[in-house]
Design an enzyme around this catalytic site. Sequence first.
Site, PDB file in Angstrom:
ATOM      1  N   LYS A   1    -108.960 -12.497  26.592  1.00 40.29           N
ATOM      2  CA  LYS A   1    -109.174 -12.155  25.181  1.00 40.29           C
ATOM      3  C   LYS A   1    -108.902 -13.377  24.298  1.00 40.29           C
ATOM      4  O   LYS A   1    -109.684 -13.720  23.431  1.00 40.29           O
ATOM      5  CB  LYS A   1    -108.251 -10.985  24.798  1.00 40.29           C
ATOM      6  CG  LYS A   1    -108.400 -10.570  23.365  1.00 40.29           C
ATOM      7  CD  LYS A   1    -107.522  -9.383  23.015  1.00 40.29           C
ATOM      8  CE  LYS A   1    -107.532  -9.210  21.499  1.00 40.29           C
ATOM      9  NZ  LYS A   1    -106.702  -8.111  21.042  1.00 40.29           N
TER      10      LYS A   1
ATOM     11  N   GLU B   1    -101.884 -18.871  32.781  1.00 39.12           N
ATOM     12  CA  GLU B   1    -102.268 -18.597  34.180  1.00 39.12           C
ATOM     13  C   GLU B   1    -103.789 -18.606  34.332  1.00 39.12           C
ATOM     14  O   GLU B   1    -104.343 -19.197  35.263  1.00 39.12           O
ATOM     15  CB  GLU B   1    -101.746 -17.215  34.607  1.00 39.12           C
ATOM     16  CG  GLU B   1    -100.243 -17.109  34.706  1.00 39.12           C
ATOM     17  CD  GLU B   1     -99.606 -16.626  33.401  1.00 39.12           C
ATOM     18  OE1 GLU B   1    -100.152 -16.917  32.310  1.00 39.12           O
ATOM     19  OE2 GLU B   1     -98.548 -15.984  33.479  1.00 39.12           O
TER      20      GLU B   1
ATOM     21  N   GLY C   1    -105.734  -6.043  24.522  1.00 41.98           N
ATOM     22  CA  GLY C   1    -105.971  -6.480  25.904  1.00 41.98           C
ATOM     23  C   GLY C   1    -105.869  -5.342  26.900  1.00 41.98           C
ATOM     24  O   GLY C   1    -106.749  -5.134  27.742  1.00 41.98           O
ATOM     25  N   ARG C   2    -104.788  -4.553  26.811  1.00 42.18           N
ATOM     26  CA  ARG C   2    -104.588  -3.485  27.800  1.00 42.18           C
ATOM     27  C   ARG C   2    -105.512  -2.293  27.564  1.00 42.18           C
ATOM     28  O   ARG C   2    -105.544  -1.360  28.368  1.00 42.18           O
ATOM     29  CB  ARG C   2    -103.126  -3.050  27.815  1.00 42.18           C
ATOM     30  CG  ARG C   2    -102.572  -2.628  26.455  1.00 42.18           C
ATOM     31  CD  ARG C   2    -101.058  -2.521  26.496  1.00 42.18           C
ATOM     32  NE  ARG C   2    -100.463  -2.295  25.181  1.00 42.18           N
ATOM     33  CZ  ARG C   2    -100.188  -3.262  24.306  1.00 42.18           C
ATOM     34  NH1 ARG C   2    -100.485  -4.518  24.590  1.00 42.18           N
ATOM     35  NH2 ARG C   2     -99.610  -2.979  23.152  1.00 42.18           N
TER      36      ARG C   2
ATOM     37  N   GLU D   1     -96.228  -1.762  28.141  1.00 42.45           N
ATOM     38  CA  GLU D   1     -96.423  -2.829  27.154  1.00 42.45           C
ATOM     39  C   GLU D   1     -96.621  -2.219  25.758  1.00 42.45           C
ATOM     40  O   GLU D   1     -96.322  -2.856  24.747  1.00 42.45           O
ATOM     41  CB  GLU D   1     -97.622  -3.705  27.547  1.00 42.45           C
ATOM     42  CG  GLU D   1     -97.591  -5.061  26.856  1.00 42.45           C
ATOM     43  CD  GLU D   1     -98.634  -6.041  27.390  1.00 42.45           C
ATOM     44  OE1 GLU D   1     -99.829  -5.795  27.178  1.00 42.45           O
ATOM     45  OE2 GLU D   1     -98.245  -7.051  28.005  1.00 42.45           O
TER      46      GLU D   1
ATOM     47  N   HIS E   1     -94.280   9.167  52.141  1.00 40.96           N
ATOM     48  CA  HIS E   1     -93.613   8.523  53.276  1.00 40.96           C
ATOM     49  C   HIS E   1     -92.853   7.293  52.831  1.00 40.96           C
ATOM     50  O   HIS E   1     -92.492   6.438  53.646  1.00 40.96           O
ATOM     51  CB  HIS E   1     -94.644   8.177  54.349  1.00 40.96           C
ATOM     52  CG  HIS E   1     -95.345   9.402  54.846  1.00 40.96           C
ATOM     53  ND1 HIS E   1     -94.858  10.180  55.871  1.00 40.96           N
ATOM     54  CD2 HIS E   1     -96.456  10.035  54.392  1.00 40.96           C
ATOM     55  CE1 HIS E   1     -95.652  11.219  56.054  1.00 40.96           C
ATOM     56  NE2 HIS E   1     -96.633  11.159  55.159  1.00 40.96           N
TER      57      HIS E   1
ATOM     58  N   LYS F   1     -92.838 -16.772  27.948  1.00 36.06           N
ATOM     59  CA  LYS F   1     -93.930 -17.767  27.988  1.00 36.06           C
ATOM     60  C   LYS F   1     -93.440 -19.074  27.378  1.00 36.06           C
ATOM     61  O   LYS F   1     -93.726 -20.165  27.899  1.00 36.06           O
ATOM     62  CB  LYS F   1     -95.121 -17.286  27.158  1.00 36.06           C
ATOM     63  CG  LYS F   1     -95.943 -16.190  27.770  1.00 36.06           C
ATOM     64  CD  LYS F   1     -97.171 -15.947  26.871  1.00 36.06           C
ATOM     65  CE  LYS F   1     -97.813 -14.611  27.148  1.00 36.06           C
ATOM     66  NZ  LYS F   1     -98.871 -14.278  26.200  1.00 36.06           N
TER      67      LYS F   1
HETATM   68  O1  G6P Z   1    -106.757 -11.603  27.934  1.00 38.28           O
HETATM   69  P1  G6P Z   1    -105.710 -12.611  27.679  1.00 38.28           P
HETATM   70  O2  G6P Z   1    -105.727 -13.114  26.269  1.00 38.28           O
HETATM   71  O3  G6P Z   1    -105.791 -13.729  28.677  1.00 38.28           O
HETATM   72  O4  G6P Z   1    -104.310 -11.922  27.856  1.00 38.28           O
HETATM   73  C1  G6P Z   1    -103.862 -11.442  29.081  1.00 38.28           C
HETATM   74  C2  G6P Z   1    -102.579 -10.648  28.952  1.00 38.28           C
HETATM   75  O5  G6P Z   1    -101.512 -11.500  28.631  1.00 38.28           O
HETATM   76  C3  G6P Z   1    -100.648 -11.299  27.545  1.00 38.28           C
HETATM   77  O6  G6P Z   1     -99.432 -11.913  27.816  1.00 38.28           O
HETATM   78  C4  G6P Z   1    -100.419  -9.865  27.137  1.00 38.28           C
HETATM   79  O7  G6P Z   1     -99.112  -9.448  27.408  1.00 38.28           O
HETATM   80  C5  G6P Z   1    -101.368  -8.872  27.749  1.00 38.28           C
HETATM   81  O8  G6P Z   1    -101.497  -7.785  26.895  1.00 38.28           O
HETATM   82  C6  G6P Z   1    -102.710  -9.481  28.001  1.00 38.28           C
HETATM   83  O9  G6P Z   1    -103.574  -8.511  28.537  1.00 38.28           O
END
Ligand code: G6P
Length: 558
Positions: A210, A216, A275-276, A362, A393, A518
């Site tokens: 996003k 990462e 994002g989520r 989150e 199990h 971060k």
């Molecule tokens: O889609 P991006 O901007 O790469 O974000 C990826 C993810 O990282 C962040 O740290 C948020 O905690 C998430 O809500 C998000 O989905």
Amino acid sequence: MSFTSSATYASLKSAAEGFKNNPKLHLRELCGDSERVAVLATTHESKEGGKMSLDYSRQQIDLPTLDLLFDLATSRSLPQKIKSLASGEVINKTEGRRVGHHWLREGRTGKMGEEVWGVLDRVKEFTDKVRSGAHLGATGKPLTNVVAIGIGGSQLGPEFVNESLRADPVARSAASGRTLRFLANVDPVDYHLTFTDLDPESTLIIIVSKTFTTAETMLNARTAREWLTKGTEGKADVKDVLGKQFIAVSSAVEKAKEFGIMEENVFGFWDWVGGRYSVCSSVGVVPLSLQYSFPVMESFLSGANNIDTHFFNAPLRSNIPVILGLLGVWNSTFMGYETRCLLPYSQALKRLPAHIQQVDMESNGKRVDMEGKELDFQTGEFNFGEPGTNGQHSFYQLLHQGRVAPSDFIGFCRSQSPVSLPSERVANHDELMANFFAQPDALAYGKTEKDCRDEGIKEELIPHKVFPGNRPSSSLLMTHLDAFSIGQLLAVYEHRTAVQGFIWGINSFDQWGVELGKALAGQVRNQIMATRREGASVAGFNASTTNMLESYLKQSKE
Ligand SMILES: O=P(O)(O)OC[C@H]1O[C@H](O)[C@H](O)[C@@H](O)[C@@H]1O
């Protein structure tokens, strides 16, 4: 008035006290009351999705408590808050944003139909061309492998839907001859496992982010670009390789372009999609249409829209996300259960718990209310889960005889891949479902000392074989699992999260709590670089981190 000083809060608190150690309100007793059982059930029906039946009679509530929960909904202005979500008010106040993931699935005539379908039409055109072979890789090979690189909301939702569709007959046949993989972790092992056996000439890479800044994802994107260009070196022009095989999904189109991705290769979405909550945007629709075809994803979007309509219009007492959200608040805030389980009796839903873990934790793991005032109660729950019967199990021992974790059981009347052996008493799916029906009762009823004695269990073993019961659960039974009903299920749990946040009075749509770690990682990264390149000694950290970091730098090889 604050949440905890309201009269409804006090009544619910005392109702919850009444449920503790009260044999008359043990689930064994409550479940015997068929009138109560009839009230604590509701069904949502649709032409495409069939029936979605929710039975919550195994929750520790009686009918007066249920009334109190609906009073709570009204006193916390739940109906008005649902309206604000639907109508697009800026309810994500700390980020100054509207919350509109439901607009992604409204169809062309919806509030954002023009914008949404402007992108979806491009997605359809592009994914059709890749699937048909009209769009080939730079060396002329069909692009049958897709790797989607993204993390958090840019991976968990699409991965859950991908797993859910793999065995669906329609989706499975549409995916024939194709592979879709996800790369999320910055751990090079994940990169290695994802790419090791792929042919660069037939691989399309999608960078899904996003913000297009997530550390990462950006490192994995650079690593994958290197893999792609090296793997096609001397066979095609680099620009052509990247132009045809390296695309992006992002709401930060400029950043994607700066990274070197051509504008026509960027599929956008909007800041009103968290994002989520983004699996219904290009985040999910691009990779999953490549794998399963656009019409399958359209059906998924319609399923989610079907529940949006239900959520925005159904009366509170028959509104499935509302009921689930109220039960979540009841169990965590009033009954004091800090954990809950999501237990799909469906292997296809194996990544649903992981996805909902992010959606829920989150969103609702917060410490202040909408105005920034510190809360005097806890919000959110620890969410975990595994598909049944595997979980039985593994961790069900604790659920039955250890701590209490309210559980949602999800089951289907029909299997995506039925198997039936003539020599067996029941079909394999029936065997699975026998467990779906048995476990909630085992949790609710338990097994008394008397039951043990009647069974002839040795006296000294009885304490070990007693099950206290009185462990709450809800059961969601659906007709079948296909693209449409996967969309429905997604929307049910997305909206459950919103309901709980609305009742608690928090902002479920920001996530500032992920930032601190971060920032600290950035400081550590700089230190590692300085030590490796210039031999700089470790400085500026506490004694513990200094010791561990020095040890790491000494032992590891670059
Ligand atoms: O889609 P991006 O901007 O790469 O974000 C990826 C993810 O990282 C962040 O740290 C948020 O905690 C998430 O809500 C998000 O989905």
